[in-house]
Write a protein that holds these residues in place. Structure first.
Motif, PDB file in Angstrom:
ATOM      1  N   VAL A  60      30.921  37.865  23.605  1.00 41.95           N
ATOM      2  CA  VAL A  60      32.267  38.419  23.721  1.00 41.95           C
ATOM      3  C   VAL A  60      32.614  38.434  25.196  1.00 41.95           C
ATOM      4  O   VAL A  60      31.811  38.831  26.035  1.00 41.95           O
ATOM      5  N   MET A  61      33.789  37.967  25.502  1.00 38.97           N
ATOM      6  CA  MET A  61      34.266  37.973  26.889  1.00 38.97           C
ATOM      7  C   MET A  61      35.378  39.011  27.012  1.00 38.97           C
ATOM      8  O   MET A  61      36.240  39.110  26.126  1.00 38.97           O
ATOM      9  N   GLY A  62      35.359  39.740  28.104  1.00 36.19           N
ATOM     10  CA  GLY A  62      36.344  40.795  28.288  1.00 36.19           C
ATOM     11  C   GLY A  62      37.057  40.704  29.625  1.00 36.19           C
ATOM     12  O   GLY A  62      36.570  40.075  30.562  1.00 36.19           O
ATOM     13  N   TRP A  63      38.227  41.296  29.657  1.00 35.93           N
ATOM     14  CA  TRP A  63      38.969  41.505  30.894  1.00 35.93           C
ATOM     15  C   TRP A  63      39.078  43.007  31.140  1.00 35.93           C
ATOM     16  O   TRP A  63      39.418  43.765  30.241  1.00 35.93           O
ATOM     17  N   PHE A  64      38.794  43.379  32.370  1.00 31.59           N
ATOM     18  CA  PHE A  64      38.946  44.761  32.811  1.00 31.59           C
ATOM     19  C   PHE A  64      39.825  44.768  34.056  1.00 31.59           C
ATOM     20  O   PHE A  64      40.029  43.738  34.688  1.00 31.59           O
ATOM     21  N   ARG A  65      40.313  45.926  34.426  1.00 37.04           N
ATOM     22  CA  ARG A  65      41.069  46.032  35.658  1.00 37.04           C
ATOM     23  C   ARG A  65      40.784  47.355  36.331  1.00 37.04           C
ATOM     24  O   ARG A  65      40.384  48.323  35.686  1.00 37.04           O
ATOM     25  N   GLN A  66      40.984  47.356  37.649  1.00 33.68           N
ATOM     26  CA  GLN A  66      40.790  48.574  38.410  1.00 33.68           C
ATOM     27  C   GLN A  66      41.862  48.674  39.471  1.00 33.68           C
ATOM     28  O   GLN A  66      41.978  47.805  40.335  1.00 33.68           O
ATOM     29  N   ALA A  67      42.643  49.734  39.380  1.00 29.47           N
ATOM     30  CA  ALA A  67      43.686  50.000  40.361  1.00 29.47           C
ATOM     31  C   ALA A  67      43.119  50.913  41.446  1.00 29.47           C
ATOM     32  O   ALA A  67      42.147  51.636  41.208  1.00 29.47           O
ATOM     33  N   PRO A  68      43.714  50.905  42.635  1.00 31.34           N
ATOM     34  CA  PRO A  68      43.208  51.763  43.724  1.00 31.34           C
ATOM     35  C   PRO A  68      43.169  53.228  43.305  1.00 31.34           C
ATOM     36  O   PRO A  68      44.147  53.759  42.762  1.00 31.34           O
ATOM     37  N   GLY A  69      42.031  53.847  43.529  1.00 27.60           N
ATOM     38  CA  GLY A  69      41.879  55.259  43.225  1.00 27.60           C
ATOM     39  C   GLY A  69      41.690  55.589  41.765  1.00 27.60           C
ATOM     40  O   GLY A  69      41.659  56.768  41.395  1.00 27.60           O
ATOM     41  N   LYS A  70      41.573  54.554  40.943  1.00 26.63           N
ATOM     42  CA  LYS A  70      41.426  54.792  39.500  1.00 26.63           C
ATOM     43  C   LYS A  70      40.138  54.164  38.995  1.00 26.63           C
ATOM     44  O   LYS A  70      39.559  53.282  39.630  1.00 26.63           O
ATOM     45  N   GLU A  71      39.722  54.605  37.847  1.00 28.54           N
ATOM     46  CA  GLU A  71      38.534  54.043  37.232  1.00 28.54           C
ATOM     47  C   GLU A  71      38.847  52.685  36.613  1.00 28.54           C
ATOM     48  O   GLU A  71      39.991  52.408  36.231  1.00 28.54           O
ATOM     49  N   ARG A  72      37.823  51.882  36.510  1.00 26.89           N
ATOM     50  CA  ARG A  72      37.961  50.596  35.834  1.00 26.89           C
ATOM     51  C   ARG A  72      38.327  50.841  34.373  1.00 26.89           C
ATOM     52  O   ARG A  72      37.785  51.760  33.740  1.00 26.89           O
ATOM     53  N   GLU A  73      39.229  50.032  33.849  1.00 19.74           N
ATOM     54  CA  GLU A  73      39.630  50.208  32.455  1.00 19.74           C
ATOM     55  C   GLU A  73      39.625  48.880  31.709  1.00 19.74           C
ATOM     56  O   GLU A  73      39.866  47.812  32.275  1.00 19.74           O
ATOM     57  N   PHE A  74      39.365  48.985  30.444  1.00 18.52           N
ATOM     58  CA  PHE A  74      39.348  47.832  29.539  1.00 18.52           C
ATOM     59  C   PHE A  74      40.771  47.327  29.337  1.00 18.52           C
ATOM     60  O   PHE A  74      41.707  48.130  29.197  1.00 18.52           O
ATOM     61  N   VAL A  75      40.905  46.007  29.299  1.00 15.90           N
ATOM     62  CA  VAL A  75      42.202  45.392  29.046  1.00 15.90           C
ATOM     63  C   VAL A  75      42.204  44.642  27.719  1.00 15.90           C
ATOM     64  O   VAL A  75      43.037  44.899  26.852  1.00 15.90           O
ATOM     65  N   ALA A  76      41.259  43.706  27.567  1.00 15.82           N
ATOM     66  CA  ALA A  76      41.237  42.880  26.367  1.00 15.82           C
ATOM     67  C   ALA A  76      39.867  42.226  26.253  1.00 15.82           C
ATOM     68  O   ALA A  76      39.131  42.121  27.240  1.00 15.82           O
ATOM     69  N   ALA A  77      39.551  41.771  25.037  1.00 16.18           N
ATOM     70  CA  ALA A  77      38.300  41.073  24.807  1.00 16.18           C
ATOM     71  C   ALA A  77      38.488  40.054  23.696  1.00 16.18           C
ATOM     72  O   ALA A  77      39.394  40.192  22.858  1.00 16.18           O
ATOM     73  N   ILE A  78      37.626  39.031  23.708  1.00 20.44           N
ATOM     74  CA  ILE A  78      37.694  37.992  22.688  1.00 20.44           C
ATOM     75  C   ILE A  78      36.285  37.581  22.306  1.00 20.44           C
ATOM     76  O   ILE A  78      35.404  37.461  23.167  1.00 20.44           O
ATOM     77  N   ASN A  79      36.075  37.389  21.015  1.00 22.95           N
ATOM     78  CA  ASN A  79      34.820  36.852  20.532  1.00 22.95           C
ATOM     79  C   ASN A  79      34.855  35.343  20.730  1.00 22.95           C
ATOM     80  O   ASN A  79      35.756  34.671  20.204  1.00 22.95           O
ATOM     81  N   TRP A  80      33.885  34.844  21.491  1.00 19.73           N
ATOM     82  CA  TRP A  80      33.964  33.444  21.918  1.00 19.73           C
ATOM     83  C   TRP A  80      33.966  32.490  20.725  1.00 19.73           C
ATOM     84  O   TRP A  80      34.693  31.506  20.705  1.00 19.73           O
ATOM     85  N   THR A  92      49.451  46.687  38.205  1.00 23.43           N
ATOM     86  CA  THR A  92      48.857  46.306  39.481  1.00 23.43           C
ATOM     87  C   THR A  92      47.411  46.761  39.556  1.00 23.43           C
ATOM     88  O   THR A  92      47.103  47.933  39.349  1.00 23.43           O
ATOM     89  N   ALA A  93      46.523  45.811  39.828  1.00 20.71           N
ATOM     90  CA  ALA A  93      45.084  46.108  39.859  1.00 20.71           C
ATOM     91  C   ALA A  93      44.327  44.841  40.227  1.00 20.71           C
ATOM     92  O   ALA A  93      44.898  43.746  40.246  1.00 20.71           O
ATOM     93  N   VAL A  94      43.047  45.013  40.465  1.00 22.49           N
ATOM     94  CA  VAL A  94      42.133  43.867  40.512  1.00 22.49           C
ATOM     95  C   VAL A  94      41.627  43.646  39.098  1.00 22.49           C
ATOM     96  O   VAL A  94      41.158  44.585  38.447  1.00 22.49           O
ATOM     97  N   TYR A  95      41.762  42.426  38.635  1.00 19.07           N
ATOM     98  CA  TYR A  95      41.358  42.082  37.278  1.00 19.07           C
ATOM     99  C   TYR A  95      40.038  41.330  37.319  1.00 19.07           C
ATOM    100  O   TYR A  95      39.862  40.387  38.101  1.00 19.07           O
ATOM    101  N   TYR A  96      39.132  41.759  36.439  1.00 22.40           N
ATOM    102  CA  TYR A  96      37.805  41.184  36.363  1.00 22.40           C
ATOM    103  C   TYR A  96      37.556  40.644  34.958  1.00 22.40           C
ATOM    104  O   TYR A  96      37.916  41.298  33.975  1.00 22.40           O
ATOM    105  N   CYS A  97      36.899  39.501  34.885  1.00 22.76           N
ATOM    106  CA  CYS A  97      36.393  39.074  33.590  1.00 22.76           C
ATOM    107  C   CYS A  97      34.901  39.357  33.549  1.00 22.76           C
ATOM    108  O   CYS A  97      34.232  39.445  34.590  1.00 22.76           O
ATOM    109  N   ALA A  98      34.396  39.517  32.361  1.00 29.01           N
ATOM    110  CA  ALA A  98      33.004  39.901  32.188  1.00 29.01           C
ATOM    111  C   ALA A  98      32.488  39.382  30.865  1.00 29.01           C
ATOM    112  O   ALA A  98      33.251  39.221  29.904  1.00 29.01           O
ATOM    113  N   ARG A  99      31.191  39.129  30.836  1.00 27.35           N
ATOM    114  CA  ARG A  99      30.546  38.737  29.590  1.00 27.35           C
ATOM    115  C   ARG A  99      29.787  39.926  29.012  1.00 27.35           C
ATOM    116  O   ARG A  99      29.014  40.592  29.704  1.00 27.35           O
ATOM    117  N   ARG A 100      30.020  40.163  27.741  1.00 31.00           N
ATOM    118  CA  ARG A 100      29.336  41.264  27.083  1.00 31.00           C
ATOM    119  C   ARG A 100      27.895  40.872  26.793  1.00 31.00           C
ATOM    120  O   ARG A 100      27.629  39.779  26.283  1.00 31.00           O
TER     121      ARG A 100
END
Length: 126
Positions: A33-53, A91-99
């Protein structure tokens, strides 16, 4: 070793669109499963979306449902995040990640992901 490289971030006006890409290399992702997360300044990282490959099933945070679309291109080992109707609060830094396949953590929790990209900045002006 797994490498994830995001691209496609930038500056856009509210209401605009961006498409983020996450190119994966190093190992097969067929069972991941691949996911996208984001983190805005001063905030915790949060889940955005995920997809089963393999199955292509998708999951979204309520805050982006109906505006963002996650997809993948198996041949290119790339995951995309199409972002429409962008808002300043996106507005945030967006990260992709592998579960991590054996993880039992909720899909929305970053601790369940073992490989992360370097992030790409998305800035939405009002």
């Amino acid at each position: 070793q797994v490498q994830l490289v995001e691209s496609g971030g930038g500056l856009v006006q509210a209401g605009g669109s961006l498409r983020l890409s996450c190119a994966a290399s190093g190992r097969t992702f067929s069972s991941s499963v691949m996911g996208w997360f984001r983190q805005a300044p001063g905030k915790e990282r949060e889940f955005v979306a995920a997809i089963n490959w393999s199955a292509g099933s998708t999951y979204y945070a309520d805050s982006v449902k109906g505006r963002f679309t996650i997809s993948r291109d198996n041949a290119k080992n790339t995951v995309y995040l199409q972002m429409n109707s962008l808002k300043p609060e996106d507005t945030a830094v967006y990260y992709c990640a592998r579960r991590d396949p054996p993880s039992r953590d909720p899909l929305t929790r970053g601790s369940g992901y073992d490989y992360w990209g370097q992030g790409t900045q998305v800035t939405v002006s009002s």
